[in-house]
Design a protein around this motif. Structure first.
Motif, mmCIF file in Angstrom:
data_model
loop_
_atom_site.group_PDB
_atom_site.id
_atom_site.type_symbol
_atom_site.label_atom_id
_atom_site.label_comp_id
_atom_site.label_asym_id
_atom_site.label_seq_id
_atom_site.Cartn_x
_atom_site.Cartn_y
_atom_site.Cartn_z
ATOM 1 N N GLU A 1 50.617 112.219 -2.898
ATOM 2 C CA GLU A 1 51.654 111.305 -3.357
ATOM 3 C C GLU A 1 52.773 111.304 -2.318
ATOM 4 N N GLU A 2 52.890 110.197 -1.590
ATOM 5 C CA GLU A 2 53.821 110.144 -0.468
ATOM 6 C C GLU A 2 55.276 110.266 -0.914
ATOM 7 N N ASN A 3 55.596 109.795 -2.104
ATOM 8 C CA ASN A 3 56.982 109.916 -2.574
ATOM 9 C C ASN A 3 57.350 111.372 -2.828
ATOM 10 N N VAL A 4 56.380 112.155 -3.291
ATOM 11 C CA VAL A 4 56.615 113.587 -3.509
ATOM 12 C C VAL A 4 56.790 114.295 -2.164
ATOM 13 N N ILE A 5 55.982 113.932 -1.182
ATOM 14 C CA ILE A 5 56.098 114.504 0.161
ATOM 15 C C ILE A 5 57.458 114.186 0.759
ATOM 16 N N ALA A 6 57.922 112.955 0.575
ATOM 17 C CA ALA A 6 59.232 112.557 1.103
ATOM 18 C C ALA A 6 60.355 113.379 0.477
ATOM 19 N N GLU A 7 60.272 113.615 -0.819
ATOM 20 C CA GLU A 7 61.272 114.450 -1.497
ATOM 21 C C GLU A 7 61.227 115.878 -0.950
ATOM 22 N N GLY A 8 60.009 116.383 -0.758
ATOM 23 C CA GLY A 8 59.855 117.742 -0.252
ATOM 24 C C GLY A 8 60.420 117.912 1.145
ATOM 25 N N LYS A 9 60.277 116.896 1.991
ATOM 26 C CA LYS A 9 60.808 116.972 3.354
ATOM 27 C C LYS A 9 62.319 117.132 3.350
ATOM 28 N N VAL A 10 62.988 116.364 2.527
ATOM 29 C CA VAL A 10 64.457 116.407 2.482
ATOM 30 C C VAL A 10 64.941 117.780 2.026
ATOM 31 N N ALA A 11 64.371 118.269 0.927
ATOM 32 C CA ALA A 11 64.805 119.559 0.387
ATOM 33 C C ALA A 11 64.412 120.711 1.309
ATOM 34 N N SER A 12 63.247 120.625 1.911
ATOM 35 C CA SER A 12 62.776 121.700 2.791
ATOM 36 C C SER A 12 63.653 121.823 4.031
ATOM 37 N N ARG A 13 64.106 120.716 4.557
ATOM 38 C CA ARG A 13 64.960 120.763 5.747
ATOM 39 C C ARG A 13 66.250 121.523 5.448
ATOM 40 N N LYS A 14 66.813 121.299 4.280
ATOM 41 C CA LYS A 14 68.045 121.997 3.909
ATOM 42 C C LYS A 14 67.797 123.496 3.802
ATOM 43 N N VAL A 15 66.660 123.876 3.239
ATOM 44 C CA VAL A 15 66.305 125.291 3.123
ATOM 45 C C VAL A 15 66.133 125.918 4.504
ATOM 46 N N CYS A 16 65.411 125.250 5.376
ATOM 47 C CA CYS A 16 65.172 125.783 6.717
ATOM 48 C C CYS A 16 66.469 125.889 7.519
ATOM 49 N N GLU A 17 67.368 124.959 7.302
ATOM 50 C CA GLU A 17 68.671 125.028 7.975
ATOM 51 C C GLU A 17 69.437 126.280 7.541
ATOM 52 N N ALA A 18 69.422 126.554 6.241
ATOM 53 C CA ALA A 18 70.105 127.745 5.727
ATOM 54 C C ALA A 18 69.469 129.020 6.268
ATOM 55 N N LEU A 19 68.134 129.070 6.287
ATOM 56 C CA LEU A 19 67.439 130.261 6.784
ATOM 57 C C LEU A 19 67.663 130.458 8.274
ATOM 58 N N ASP A 20 67.733 129.383 9.024
ATOM 59 C CA ASP A 20 67.965 129.468 10.465
ATOM 60 C C ASP A 20 69.319 130.105 10.767
ATOM 61 N N LYS A 21 70.310 129.795 9.947
ATOM 62 C CA LYS A 21 71.648 130.367 10.145
ATOM 63 C C LYS A 21 71.685 131.856 9.828
ATOM 64 N N LEU A 22 70.794 132.304 8.943
ATOM 65 C CA LEU A 22 70.787 133.708 8.530
ATOM 66 C C LEU A 22 69.877 134.574 9.392
ATOM 67 N N ALA A 23 68.911 133.961 10.053
ATOM 68 C CA ALA A 23 67.936 134.724 10.832
ATOM 69 C C ALA A 23 68.618 135.454 11.987
ATOM 70 N N GLY A 24 68.174 136.686 12.254
ATOM 71 C CA GLY A 24 68.740 137.469 13.345
ATOM 72 C C GLY A 24 68.127 137.095 14.683
ATOM 73 N N ASP A 25 68.534 137.829 15.716
ATOM 74 C CA ASP A 25 68.050 137.560 17.067
ATOM 75 C C ASP A 25 66.845 138.413 17.444
ATOM 76 N N GLY A 26 66.421 139.309 16.542
ATOM 77 C CA GLY A 26 65.274 140.165 16.836
ATOM 78 C C GLY A 26 63.957 139.465 16.566
ATOM 79 N N ASP A 27 62.875 140.222 16.627
ATOM 80 C CA ASP A 27 61.550 139.657 16.392
ATOM 81 C C ASP A 27 61.345 139.275 14.929
ATOM 82 N N PHE A 28 62.099 139.951 14.047
ATOM 83 C CA PHE A 28 61.942 139.705 12.619
ATOM 84 C C PHE A 28 63.261 139.223 12.026
ATOM 85 N N LEU A 29 63.220 138.774 10.802
ATOM 86 C CA LEU A 29 64.370 138.085 10.214
ATOM 87 C C LEU A 29 65.606 138.957 10.085
ATOM 88 N N THR A 30 65.404 140.257 9.830
ATOM 89 C CA THR A 30 66.561 141.131 9.631
ATOM 90 C C THR A 30 66.681 142.213 10.691
#
Length: 213
Positions: free
Chosen positions: A127-156
């Protein structure tokens, strides 16, 4: 220990627990449960009143919900723990897990991956409309995680933690969708982390594959 894991083969959350079990080299017996069945196993509802997965049993001790299961398994199998040593990094680890659970799982897995990849593998139409909704919300999540991720090989930091396993299981599905991979690659820290994590042995060992139509 006599650990039993009740899970669903394609479940992100079952995979997270399987990664913890593999990381801590804990032997276990696996029992498949279909949480989407119209005829739930009444005996299983005694273990998990909401009928979801995963659940673990260790002797007489029964526990459900992924995050507490992961911490419990980690703590009963020392010496090296899957949590950072300092309280700030542990708090960030938990924050990232909460973000993934509260805001990431539905758009990244149930909307984008499920419709673009899983449904197609089962011979169904996305369902393309569901995929479109998921893209918008997922981008916001990834943006938040990118700001929290550390500089090492792993997230923390320099060592793998619960955050890497928790997010890794979701990202493994999310990035199978071209839209998901494109989103991750647009955030430098998240992209760098995923390039390393994607080939980690714990992810490879627990890859559930895809259904065959």
């Amino acid at each position: 220990m006599s650990v039993i894991l009740y899970g669903y083969h394609y479940s992100v959350y079952t995979r997270i627990v399987r990664m913890v079990l593999a990381a801590k080299d804990i032997a276990y017996r696996y029992v498949e449960i279909d949480p989407f069945s119209d005829n739930p196993d009444l005996a299983y509802l005694d273990l998990h009143p909401f009928g979801r997965v995963p659940v673990i049993r260790n002797g007489d001790f029964v526990l459900y919900e992924t995050a507490p299961i992961a911490r419990y398994l980690d703590e009963i199998s020392p010496p090296v723990l899957l949590s950072p040593p300092d309280p700030e990094s542990r708090a960030l680890m938990m924050q990232m897990i909460q973000i993934a659970d509260s805001y990431g799982y539905w758009p990244m897995v149930r909307q984008l991956f499920a419709h673009r990849v899983f449904r197609v593998a089962e011979g169904e139409e996305p369902e393309e409309n569901v995929i479109a909704e998921g893209k918008v919300a997922s981008r916001k999540v990834c943006e938040a995680l990118d700001k929290l991720a550390g500089d090492g090989d792993f997230l923390t930091g320099a060592a793998i933690s619960h955050a890497d396993l928790h997010l890794g299981a979701m990202m493994a599905y999310f990035t199978l969708a071209p839209e998901g991979l494109e989103i991750v690659n647009s955030f430098p820290r998240l992209q760098r982390w995923w390039q390393g994590m994607a080939s980690h042995a714990l992810l490879r060992k627990t890859d559930p594959g895809l259904p065959v139509a």
